[in-house]
Design a protein around this motif. Structure first.
Motif, mmCIF file in Angstrom:
data_model
loop_
_atom_site.group_PDB
_atom_site.id
_atom_site.type_symbol
_atom_site.label_atom_id
_atom_site.label_comp_id
_atom_site.label_asym_id
_atom_site.label_seq_id
_atom_site.Cartn_x
_atom_site.Cartn_y
_atom_site.Cartn_z
ATOM 1 N N ALA A 69 0.814 -1.214 0.000
ATOM 2 C CA ALA A 69 0.000 0.000 0.000
ATOM 3 C C ALA A 69 0.853 1.271 0.000
ATOM 4 O O ALA A 69 0.329 2.368 -0.158
ATOM 5 N N LEU A 70 2.175 1.116 0.175
ATOM 6 C CA LEU A 70 3.049 2.300 0.231
ATOM 7 C C LEU A 70 3.652 2.609 -1.138
ATOM 8 O O LEU A 70 3.770 1.738 -1.995
ATOM 9 N N GLU A 71 4.074 3.866 -1.329
ATOM 10 C CA GLU A 71 4.796 4.266 -2.539
ATOM 11 C C GLU A 71 6.251 3.798 -2.430
ATOM 12 O O GLU A 71 6.793 3.750 -1.327
ATOM 13 N N PRO A 72 6.910 3.519 -3.602
ATOM 14 C CA PRO A 72 8.309 3.095 -3.558
ATOM 15 C C PRO A 72 9.218 4.022 -2.748
ATOM 16 O O PRO A 72 10.071 3.549 -1.995
ATOM 17 N N HIS A 73 9.037 5.357 -2.858
ATOM 18 C CA HIS A 73 9.967 6.220 -2.126
ATOM 19 C C HIS A 73 9.738 6.114 -0.615
ATOM 20 O O HIS A 73 10.652 6.269 0.174
ATOM 21 N N VAL A 109 8.854 3.273 0.862
ATOM 22 C CA VAL A 109 9.533 2.024 1.213
ATOM 23 C C VAL A 109 11.034 2.267 1.291
ATOM 24 O O VAL A 109 11.716 1.778 2.203
ATOM 25 N N ALA A 110 11.574 3.028 0.340
ATOM 26 C CA ALA A 110 13.012 3.307 0.326
ATOM 27 C C ALA A 110 13.429 4.050 1.596
ATOM 28 O O ALA A 110 14.467 3.750 2.193
ATOM 29 N N ASN A 111 12.615 5.029 2.029
ATOM 30 C CA ASN A 111 12.935 5.749 3.264
ATOM 31 C C ASN A 111 12.989 4.807 4.452
ATOM 32 O O ASN A 111 13.852 4.926 5.320
ATOM 33 N N LEU A 112 12.042 3.881 4.490
ATOM 34 C CA LEU A 112 12.040 2.887 5.565
ATOM 35 C C LEU A 112 13.289 2.016 5.496
ATOM 36 O O LEU A 112 13.981 1.809 6.488
ATOM 37 N N ALA A 142 12.157 0.091 -8.308
ATOM 38 C CA ALA A 142 11.810 1.469 -7.938
ATOM 39 C C ALA A 142 12.364 1.812 -6.559
ATOM 40 O O ALA A 142 12.920 2.900 -6.350
ATOM 41 N N VAL A 143 12.242 0.882 -5.614
ATOM 42 C CA VAL A 143 12.754 1.129 -4.264
ATOM 43 C C VAL A 143 14.280 1.257 -4.300
ATOM 44 O O VAL A 143 14.857 2.168 -3.712
#
Lengths: 466, 466
Positions: free
Chosen positions: B96-100, B102-105, B128-129
């Protein structure tokens, strides 16, 4: 061995296979030497083994050879080896030793490992061993034995590092370097108040990364996970896992620090507790392949007798429909299918429920939701299997009514199986029983009885003859 | 709460029950606030929770409420929380999250936890992540993803402390205090040769207990357990458990140190691998109560269909004896007892064998002995149950021959069950299959078929009518 696979221990390279198991050739070589009474060869063979592998060796040789092996390698048979040994194998070996020999072993162990060895002895032997220990060790072990079996008090070590809040990192370093008698293997130190209550925990890496002048209370973590000394070991294991602990302080009723539990003691318990569900669900008790034959018989026959009685219930239900069966013997051929597949569906749901209860994933908050979802799964499974068997039976027997009856019975039984698979373990848990122990018997009784009842009952109503 | 039971975390005292589970009242309070869109209250309620408890909260609320809860507590939803979350729940949330996002996480996590989150994404999202990560993190995660799934390379952290052999304890202390960028959470340091191959391991407590002038090579332990980077996680878990490891060096094909695995990452695996046998044996796959309904259906229905076909085999055997049943319908009443109790006996032996194989307790060295002992247990179980049912049936039906027939059939089937319970898992293991996955189907088919065959066959030979 693949290219990148490396020996576990360089020193024991040749004795172990790629899965860290002792090679059969090695075990045979040791056995041959033991039988030939060639103590020199036995010692030479065993010399490079890690204590855990030596323990495995004892498990892998036949029971009647173990005393001879033990006397050949008596100098290697220390507490480390015993602590790694399977309970059944160790108990048999300990029983063969004199109390003063057991006391010598226990004296060199950490409290928790010594307790593990002594707690299984009968009371006379326990007293004899305790008398042979020096007073400090005896006091520590007697205190541990005063806590309930399988509690944190039995697991904990009393050797730990506790320092006062007002110390600096430098004070801690000087203390650790200066005191000869301190423990050498520890992973965290505990910061305590004047009443010896833990106020914080400090990883050693934080101390090493801090300048000497910093106060220890600025390095420690205040938020800590404390283990009550009478907590059950299964709960301790869940807590270690949930909060990813390496070690944790154990506190008594008044909150004083009395010991420490380290994760390496817990790993065995996590493995045992998680693995034992498969055994308990099957009615094999907590046994393993080292359990003596007679003990194994006693554990298992109880459940077979229980199963015999529940099978009689199903049998009685069939007996009600003898006339129906006499009119159409094919019903006798088909009825085990309805009971069997239903039993399997019930076992699936039951296994998932028992695991969820054991891992604290199923609580009051999600019980209703879980039941509803299991009903959905049961409806889908039931529809699939009912269609398959219904159409198959219609075609093979050339009797569409028989197909409808078996399909409807299957649907009913898989739905009942899904409900029983959730409700039986939940009910047992609610009444304080271990759901892994008795769920199987009740679920199988339900799916067998309901399978026969639904199928033969519907066949009677439909007036099937053939 | 008993007198000596203390809160797990002082800060989360009121939210947790005695078993560290979130209280239902607390979960309801959060849910009410989420439904009322009262973000302030949600945040206030959730604020004192440990990351592991926040992860539990997500598992305990209904799936459709999770996105709303997630957006209310977005600032708390960091990598620590995600790493503790059940795989099914986490995957749904990550989707449900956007790739960016997820990347921040992922950027704030250790490599192993970041990999755990990214490896389950589909390829487009994964790319994308990875693009959104900074180059260092991306390189580390891409390297981890290059190792096989469920291998040591995926589990390991790359953040570790390695020092050269010629350093003193003082050099190590200065290095640890002086370098800002080093890891802060570590439990052991590794001593490496100039080619970066590990030559020894050093517990931090040994460093803390040694004077500055001592050489690190005199403090370290040379005998070390190395983990090959492509080793399967189940083997890694067994090795950690066997040798009671806290952390271990991971080496590549040329023996160079590439990472470290810590026991807290292994505890989950030990628990999962040990617990999954109960699920696999039941045909419930690796699912848990968080598995989506459709997925659950797909996993389970396959085994029910397999079970349907094996039930047909048993059914075909019964069909061979329709004449015998027509002459004495009571046989149809009794035959499920023979099959059912035999099935239970087979399941007991199978569960013990599967556990012994999974824990490396059953090897070539003790296979024959184990089979012989299971035969002994089967003979004793068989004799007990055969006597009980034989005498019971003789009396109830007033037909001693029927008693003899069912007793002999029961004895035969329990003996066959014992053999099948050992031989089926052993054979599957020999052919490289996971014995926990398919053993049940074969064992049940054997005990069902042989139960019906023995009972109805003997009844035919004895010429029973009634």
């Amino acid at each position: 061995m693949s290219e990148t696979e490396l020996p576990a221990h360089d020193i024991a390279e040749s004795e172990l296979d790629a899965d860290d198991r002792l090679k059969p050739e090695f075990v045979s070589a040791v056995l041959d030497a033991v039988e030939a009474d060639d103590v020199e060869t036995v010692r030479a063979l065993v010399e490079p083994l890690h204590p855990a592998d030596l323990a495995d060796l004892f498990e892998l040789v036949p029971g009647e050879q173990r005393p001879a092996l033990a006397s050949a390698v008596a100098d290697r048979l220390d507490g480390d080896v015993l602590a790694e040994m399977n309970d059944w194998v160790r108990d048999a070996l300990i029983d063969a030793l004199e109390p003063h020999q057991v006391a010598n072993l226990a004296a060199e162990l950490d409290t928790d490992d010594a307790v593990a060895i002594i707690e299984d002895l009968d009371e006379t032997d326990q007293r004899a061993v305790l008398r042979a220990l020096d007073p400090d060790d005896r006091a520590a072990i007697e205190e541990a034995l005063s806590y309930p079996e399988e509690s944190a008090g039995r697991l904990m070590q009393r050797e730990l590092i506790a320092v006062p809040e007002h110390w600096s990192v430098g004070d801690v370093l000087d203390f650790l370097r200066g005191s000869e008698s301190l423990a050498t293997d520890f992973w965290e130190i505990f910061v305590v108040d004047p009443a010896h209550r833990p106020v914080g925990t400090c990883q050693l890496s934080w101390i090493l990364r801090s300048p000497r002048s910093v106060s220890i209370s600025d390095v420690m973590k205040r938020e800590q996970t404390l283990i009550p000394v009478d907590m059950d070991q299964e709960e301790v294991a869940l807590r270690f896992q949930k909060y990813a602990l390496i070690s944790a302080a154990v506190v008594d009723g008044s909150g004083r620090l009395v010991g420490v539990i380290t994760v390496d003691d817990i790993v065995h318990i996590i493995q045992e507790e998680a693995g034992e569900d498969a055994l308990l669900l099957s009615g094999a008790g907590e046994g393993d392949i080292n359990q003596p034959v007679l003990e194994r018989y006693r554990t298992r026959v109880r459940w077979l007798v229980a199963n015999l009685f529940t099978a009689l219930v199903a049998s009685t239900i069939i007996a009600l429909f003898e006339d129906t069966i006499a009119r159409m013997v094919a019903l006798a051929t088909l009825m085990p299918i309805v009971a069997g597949v239903g039993g399997n569906a019930g076992t699936q749901t039951m296994a998932v429920t028992v695991r969820a209860l054991a891992t604290n994933q199923l609580t009051q908050s999600n019980t209703v939701r879980s039941i509803l979802r299991e009903i959905q799964v049961a409806l889908m499974n039931g529809a699939t299997i009912a269609l398959l068997i219904g159409i198959g039976v219609s075609l093979v027997f050339g009797n569409p009514w028989l197909g409808v009856v078996i399909g409807a019975a299957m649907m009913t039984n898989i739905l009942i199986a899904g409900l029983a698979g959730v409700l039986v373990p939940l009910t047992l848990e609610r009444f304080g029983a271990d759901p892994a122990v008795a769920s199987s018997v009740f679920v199988t009784m339900t799916t067998d009885s309901m399978g026969f009842l639904a199928f033969l009952g519907l066949a009677t109503v439909a007036g099937l003859t053939g």
